[in-house]
Structures are given as C-alpha cells and as structure tokens.
Design a protein around this motif. Structure first.
Motif, PDB file in Angstrom:
ATOM      1  N   PHE B 122       0.830  -1.206   0.000  1.00 55.52           N
ATOM      2  CA  PHE B 122       0.000   0.000   0.000  1.00 55.52           C
ATOM      3  C   PHE B 122       0.865   1.257   0.000  1.00 55.52           C
ATOM      4  N   SER B 123       1.966   1.228   0.751  1.00 50.55           N
ATOM      5  CA  SER B 123       2.867   2.381   0.781  1.00 50.55           C
ATOM      6  C   SER B 123       3.442   2.638  -0.608  1.00 50.55           C
ATOM      7  N   ALA B 124       3.801   1.558  -1.309  1.00 53.51           N
ATOM      8  CA  ALA B 124       4.340   1.710  -2.657  1.00 53.51           C
ATOM      9  C   ALA B 124       3.284   2.278  -3.597  1.00 53.51           C
ATOM     10  N   TRP B 125       2.023   1.866  -3.398  1.00 53.51           N
ATOM     11  CA  TRP B 125       0.953   2.408  -4.242  1.00 53.51           C
ATOM     12  C   TRP B 125       0.823   3.917  -4.062  1.00 53.51           C
ATOM     13  N   LEU B 126       0.898   4.382  -2.800  1.00 51.18           N
ATOM     14  CA  LEU B 126       0.756   5.817  -2.544  1.00 51.18           C
ATOM     15  C   LEU B 126       1.864   6.596  -3.257  1.00 51.18           C
ATOM     16  N   VAL B 127       3.093   6.091  -3.151  1.00 51.67           N
ATOM     17  CA  VAL B 127       4.222   6.763  -3.815  1.00 51.67           C
ATOM     18  C   VAL B 127       4.032   6.708  -5.336  1.00 51.67           C
ATOM     19  N   PHE B 128       3.676   5.516  -5.834  1.00 52.94           N
ATOM     20  CA  PHE B 128       3.470   5.366  -7.275  1.00 52.94           C
ATOM     21  C   PHE B 128       2.405   6.340  -7.773  1.00 52.94           C
ATOM     22  N   SER B 129       1.296   6.473  -7.028  1.00 55.53           N
ATOM     23  CA  SER B 129       0.206   7.326  -7.510  1.00 55.53           C
ATOM     24  C   SER B 129       0.640   8.793  -7.566  1.00 55.53           C
ATOM     25  N   LEU B 130       1.480   9.216  -6.603  1.00 58.36           N
ATOM     26  CA  LEU B 130       2.006  10.594  -6.632  1.00 58.36           C
ATOM     27  C   LEU B 130       2.879  10.810  -7.869  1.00 58.36           C
ATOM     28  N   VAL B 131       3.769   9.854  -8.122  1.00 53.83           N
ATOM     29  CA  VAL B 131       4.701  10.005  -9.240  1.00 53.83           C
ATOM     30  C   VAL B 131       3.965   9.858 -10.572  1.00 53.83           C
ATOM     31  N   TRP B 132       3.032   8.904 -10.632  1.00 51.48           N
ATOM     32  CA  TRP B 132       2.344   8.643 -11.903  1.00 51.48           C
ATOM     33  C   TRP B 132       1.507   9.840 -12.336  1.00 51.48           C
ATOM     34  N   VAL B 133       0.751  10.419 -11.385  1.00 44.98           N
ATOM     35  CA  VAL B 133      -0.084  11.555 -11.782  1.00 44.98           C
ATOM     36  C   VAL B 133       0.797  12.713 -12.252  1.00 44.98           C
ATOM     37  N   THR B 134       1.961  12.857 -11.618  1.00 39.19           N
ATOM     38  CA  THR B 134       2.854  13.965 -11.962  1.00 39.19           C
ATOM     39  C   THR B 134       3.494  13.783 -13.337  1.00 39.19           C
ATOM     40  N   VAL B 179       5.283  -4.864 -14.862  1.00 39.95           N
ATOM     41  CA  VAL B 179       6.424  -4.722 -13.956  1.00 39.95           C
ATOM     42  C   VAL B 179       6.177  -5.475 -12.645  1.00 39.95           C
ATOM     43  N   LEU B 180       4.924  -5.414 -12.138  1.00 44.26           N
ATOM     44  CA  LEU B 180       4.615  -6.108 -10.877  1.00 44.26           C
ATOM     45  C   LEU B 180       4.746  -7.620 -11.008  1.00 44.26           C
ATOM     46  N   GLY B 181       4.411  -8.152 -12.183  1.00 48.41           N
ATOM     47  CA  GLY B 181       4.387  -9.600 -12.354  1.00 48.41           C
ATOM     48  C   GLY B 181       3.061 -10.165 -11.878  1.00 48.41           C
ATOM     49  N   PRO B 182       2.773 -11.422 -12.261  1.00 50.36           N
ATOM     50  CA  PRO B 182       1.473 -12.001 -11.933  1.00 50.36           C
ATOM     51  C   PRO B 182       1.307 -12.299 -10.442  1.00 50.36           C
ATOM     52  N   ARG B 183       0.042 -12.349  -9.992  1.00 51.62           N
ATOM     53  CA  ARG B 183      -0.243 -12.787  -8.626  1.00 51.62           C
ATOM     54  C   ARG B 183       0.164 -14.251  -8.471  1.00 51.62           C
ATOM     55  N   VAL B 371      11.760   2.014 -11.905  1.00 50.69           N
ATOM     56  CA  VAL B 371      12.619   2.806 -11.018  1.00 50.69           C
ATOM     57  C   VAL B 371      12.141   2.691  -9.568  1.00 50.69           C
ATOM     58  N   LEU B 372      10.820   2.821  -9.348  1.00 46.10           N
ATOM     59  CA  LEU B 372      10.302   2.717  -7.987  1.00 46.10           C
ATOM     60  C   LEU B 372      10.528   1.320  -7.416  1.00 46.10           C
ATOM     61  N   ASP B 373      10.433   0.304  -8.283  1.00 44.12           N
ATOM     62  CA  ASP B 373      10.669  -1.059  -7.816  1.00 44.12           C
ATOM     63  C   ASP B 373      12.093  -1.207  -7.298  1.00 44.12           C
ATOM     64  N   GLY B 377      10.800  -0.979  -3.857  1.00 46.38           N
ATOM     65  CA  GLY B 377      10.162  -2.300  -3.948  1.00 46.38           C
ATOM     66  C   GLY B 377       8.661  -2.151  -4.014  1.00 46.38           C
ATOM     67  N   LEU B 378       8.057  -2.637  -5.089  1.00 49.86           N
ATOM     68  CA  LEU B 378       6.617  -2.453  -5.264  1.00 49.86           C
ATOM     69  C   LEU B 378       5.804  -3.599  -4.670  1.00 49.86           C
ATOM     70  N   ARG B 379       6.397  -4.812  -4.707  1.00 49.90           N
ATOM     71  CA  ARG B 379       5.580  -5.982  -4.371  1.00 49.90           C
ATOM     72  C   ARG B 379       5.596  -6.319  -2.893  1.00 49.90           C
ATOM     73  N   ALA B 380       4.452  -6.749  -2.400  1.00 50.40           N
ATOM     74  CA  ALA B 380       4.376  -7.280  -1.041  1.00 50.40           C
ATOM     75  C   ALA B 380       5.057  -8.646  -1.022  1.00 50.40           C
ATOM     76  N   SER B 381       5.425  -9.117   0.160  1.00 52.95           N
ATOM     77  CA  SER B 381       6.089 -10.419   0.273  1.00 52.95           C
ATOM     78  C   SER B 381       5.109 -11.544  -0.072  1.00 52.95           C
ATOM     79  N   ASP B 382       5.663 -12.710  -0.407  1.00 54.83           N
ATOM     80  CA  ASP B 382       4.810 -13.854  -0.727  1.00 54.83           C
ATOM     81  C   ASP B 382       3.847 -14.163   0.411  1.00 54.83           C
ATOM     82  N   GLU B 383       4.358 -14.051   1.641  1.00 55.01           N
ATOM     83  CA  GLU B 383       3.533 -14.365   2.805  1.00 55.01           C
ATOM     84  C   GLU B 383       2.367 -13.381   2.931  1.00 55.01           C
TER      85      GLU B 383
END
Lengths: 112, 402
Positions: B122-134, B179-183, B371-373, B377-383
């Motif tokens: 979720f934290s990565a999403w917030l950062v991504f959304s700021l950068v993406w809109v910009t 970039v995220l890869g499949p679930r 770049v953000l990855d 790091g964009l992805r949550a852990s497997d767990e």
C-alpha cells in the motif's frame, strides 16, 4: 449407538430433516460444508477466462440413533436425499462409545 | 442564465464524486475476498494524493503557461493562491473549476490501481500514484486540455478525456501489471458480483456528471451528451453480452457490467460528436471489442487483473475511432464522419493522438514502475500476498470468514 453422518445436496436437506422427524428422531445437527465426490467441481467463466471451482456446497447432517434403528434410518435418509443424479452425496455410520444428555446427565440410549 | 450554470455544475461535481466509491465497489467486488478492502483503499486514496499534487503544482502543469508545448509552468497556480476574487455575479468560477479538474485526475489514477490488485504494497501504491499523476497524467492533461502540442498542432477530437483519462489509465495499468508480475494465485475469481453491479450503477450516474459537466453549464450540449452517454452504456451491454453468448455460451452479470463501462468509456471522447444512432453503434462496437480484448492479456502473459487495458485503453481507442468514422455533422462538435463523406485527415490526426497518448503512457509508466521497484520495492512479500492484502496491509478483513 451409532452416529450417522449424511452429506447431501443442499436442496434435499429439508426432505431429509422431515423424513427423520416423521420417524421420531428427536434431534440432529446440520452444517454447511464444501467438498467433492464423483461430481467434481465446476467451471465458471469471467470475461472469457475460465476459473475452476473445486468444491461444491453440500449439507452435512449428523444424527445419533440406537443400534436397532441404524438400518431403518439409513434407508430413510437415502430415500429422502436421492435424486438419482451424480452429486447426491454419501451416508456413513460410526460406532459411538458414549452419549450423555447435558441437562440431566442421562447416559446411553436414554440420552437420545 | 449563469446562476443555472452554477447550480448544474455543483450538482455535476457531487455526482462525479460518487464515481470514487462506485469504482471502489466495482473493483472491490472483482477482487478476491482477502483483497477487497485493499482494492477500495487504493481507489479512494487517489483523492488524497492527487489533491495534494494538484494544489501544489499539478494544476500549473496542466493549464499553466506552456513551456515548449510539453508542460505548463508548475508554479503557475502554486497553492491555488489568488483565485478567490468574487466576480460579484453568479458564474462558474476558478475555485470550482480547480476542484472539478482534481476529480478527473484522481479517477484516472484510481483506474490504474486495478492493475495492482492483490500484490502491491500500500505504501508503494501511494508513492506510485504521486509520481504517476505527476509524470503521466499532468503532461498528458497539458497536451490535451491545456496549451500543449497536441491541442495546438493536431486537429483531433476528444470531448471529455478519452485520451488523457481512459487511454492513459488503460496503458498505465498494462505497464504496471507487467512490472509487478502475476499474482501467486491467479485463480481468485470475483467475490461479489452484486457489489460490482452497484458500483457500475454509481459509475454510470457519475458518468452523466462527468460528460454533461464537461459541457460547462446548464446548456444544450449538456443535454445532448446526456442522451449519447445513456445510449452508449446501454448498447455497450448488448455488445459485450453478445460476444459472451457466442464465445462462452452464457451472458453474465460481470459481462453486462463490463459492457456498460466499455460503452461509457467509448462515448467519452465522442459524446458531442455522434447522434443517437451513432452513439448506439459506438456502444455496441466498444462493448464487443472490449469483450474480445479482455482475452488478450492471457496471450500477452500479463496478469492485468481487472482488465483496465481492455476496458479503458481499447474502449477509449474504439470510441475515438468511431467519432471520426461516423461523426454527425449536425452534432454540437459538427464532425462529419468519414463514412458520411468527411475528410480523411481527421482519421490521421486521431490516430496520431491515440498513438502519442498510448505510447507515452505505456513507456513512462514502465519507467516509473521499474525505477520505484528498484528504489522502494513495489511488491508485497509472498507471505503477505498469501494472507491477503486486507490483513497484511491494513490489519483488517472485509468478511468474518475471510
């Protein structure tokens, strides 16, 4: 005493309950369960992509009867649950070591 | 009658705001039981991130003085200072317009969130959304709505954001999903179609505010696009369900809902340029093509989970092409479609606009996500993914048994 466990089609559960009640069975326990047998699961399609659903919803009925009533009760359950199609379920019975009525402390068949 | 304009625009604003919970329900219902809240949080949070960006420098990048046709001056409307003079008579004024534009930008980012369901921190999403809109939406907004090069040099038609809103979000979703890869578990099917349907109903309502609000007042254009917007959503249903019936054997609830959105996306660039028959043909085409396009992601091998690429990207392209093919000369936009003897040059301009928008959004989103990855790091852990994003990201669950 025997514990009869029946896994039946959800839409036949009411018939089974009524048949048991008519035969004087005083109580039973019903659970919503999921599983599969010969019927297996089914496929659902969302936006053209197929999803395999492995388990089907079933109703599990647990009822305790006296040894002498075992065969008659099994026949009742089978007759009430049967539609004749794959997916009708299973009924099985297991031996019970002891049964007690919580309110009075009665033991054995007196507790049924 | 300017007071009526103000009244309608304020009403349109409130209706468009309903699109955010609507989109949350639409996507949340399509997510699995363990990811529904996270999906809704990603959608709603765009109002927070985009509002901040817009007030600080966003509005300047879109409509500020153009710097070489590429971006507007970012400091042009810093802090929304100096926009508060009461004109002394009822008229639709700057404070309203600035707020209205924020909704357009935020809903675009919210659509991109659909690509991240079930696996993005979720934290990565917030950062991504700021950068993406910009870096994606705001420059595109300048090119299309502001004084940018597309608007200055290309004679293309886009009524209410088929390019900057729908194509950009569709392509952005595709690149982010790549970039995220499949679930880990792609067998998670939509968990609540009733929620999806309620969400679509709210979106359709919001779309009337979106398109008829773009008319800028209580005028004939607002009424005209209300008709075309209704009709395209209606025939979008038919197009999508028809393809499903032929291909899969059954018309589905999700198909009907997706068809409505496909038709609405299609009409967004074209609402002022087609008549009733044209809007119905457009909706039918958008619904049918989007139903087909939903299967492309499997061939591409990209888990673009909720099909924003098909619904918004391809749907937007179909709508843009339809208006140049069978535009109605007597419409407010006055576009004479090529099929009715119009000039071929509008097709070339439209294709150039589509290509520029899609290409820019695709490449820029890919770069941002990569770049953000690397950085955060964009992805949550497997767990975390296995436990579900509701529990791992928010310490909540939507349902008792989830």
């Amino acid at each position: 005493m025997k514990l009869i466990t029946a896994i039946v089609q959800p839409h036949r559960a009411d018939e089974v309950k009524e048949a048991l009640a008519a035969a004087g069975i005083a109580g039973l326990t019903v659970t919503e369960v999921q599983g599969y047998g010969a019927q297996k699961g089914h496929a659902e399609v969302y936006r053209g992509a197929e999803y395999q659903v492995d388990f089907r919803p079933k109703i599990r009925i647990d009822v305790v009867v006296a040894d002498a009533d075992l065969d008659a009760t099994l026949d009742l359950v089978i007759a009430a649950a049967r539609t004749g199609r794959i997916g009708d379920g299973k009924v099985w019975a297991t031996d019970l070591v002891e049964v007690a009525r919580v309110r009075t402390g009665e033991r054995g068949e007196a507790a049924l | 009658m300017p007071a009526a304009d103000v009244a309608w625009m304020l009403a349109a604003f409130a209706v468009v705001l309903i699109m955010f919970p609507g989109l949350s329900l639409f996507y949340g219902g399509m997510a699995g039981t363990k990811n529904a809240l996270n999906m809704m949080m990603m959608c709603m949070s765009t109002l927070a991130t985009v509002s901040v960006v817009y007030v600080l420098f966003g509005h300047g990048i879109v409509v500020g003085d153009s710097i070489g046709g590429i971006i507007g001056n970012p400091s042009g409307f810093w802090g929304f200072l100096g926009i508060y003079e009461d004109p002394g008579e009822p008229m639709v004024s700057d404070p309203f317009w600035f707020a209205f534009y924020i909704l357009f930008a935020a809903i675009t980012v919210a659509i991109v969130a659909s690509a991240a369901v079930g696996r993005m921190k979720f934290s990565a999403w917030l950062v991504f959304s700021l950068v993406w809109v910009t870096l994606v939406y705001l420059p595109l907004g300048h090119w299309v709505f502001g004084g940018g090069w597309m608007r200055e040099h290309l004679d293309f038609h886009d009524y209410a954001g088929g390019t900057a809103v729908h194509m950009a979000s569709g392509m952005g979703a595709l690149a982010l999903a790549f970039v995220l890869g499949p679930r880990r578990n792609t067998q998670m099917r939509p968990h609540s179609l009733p929620l999806v349907l309620v969400g679509v109903a709210m979106l359709w309502m919001g779309w009337i505010g979106f398109n008829a609000g773009t008319a800028g007042g209580a005028n004939f254009l607002a009424q005209y696009v209300t008709l075309t917007t209704l009709l395209a959503g209606s025939t979008g249903m038919i197009g999508f369900c028809l393809v499903e019936r032929l291909r899969d054997g059954r018309a589905t609830t999700l198909g009907m809902c997706s068809g409505v959105i496909a038709g609405l996306v299609g009409i967004t660039p074209a609402a002022d340029g087609v008549d009733a028959l044209g809007a119905m043909a457009l909706g039918l085409a958008a619904g049918a093509v989007v139903a087909w396009a939903c299967t492309w992601k499997t061939k591409l091998g990209i888990d673009e989970t909720l099909d924003a690429f098909a619904v918004h990207g391809i749907g937007g392209i179909v709508g843009s092409l339809c208006v140049v093919l069978f535009g109605y000369a007597g419409s407010p936009a006055g576009i004479e479609g090529i099929l009715f003897g119009g000039d071929w040059s509008i097709l070339l301009a439209e294709i150039a606009a589509i290509g520029a928008t899609c290409g820019y959004a695709l490449v820029m989103t890919f770069v941002i996500a990569k770049v953000l990855d690397k950085l955060i790091g964009l992805r949550a852990s497997d767990e975390d993914e296995y436990d579900g994003m509701d529990l791992s990201q928010h310490a909540e669950t939507a349902y008792d048994a989830a």
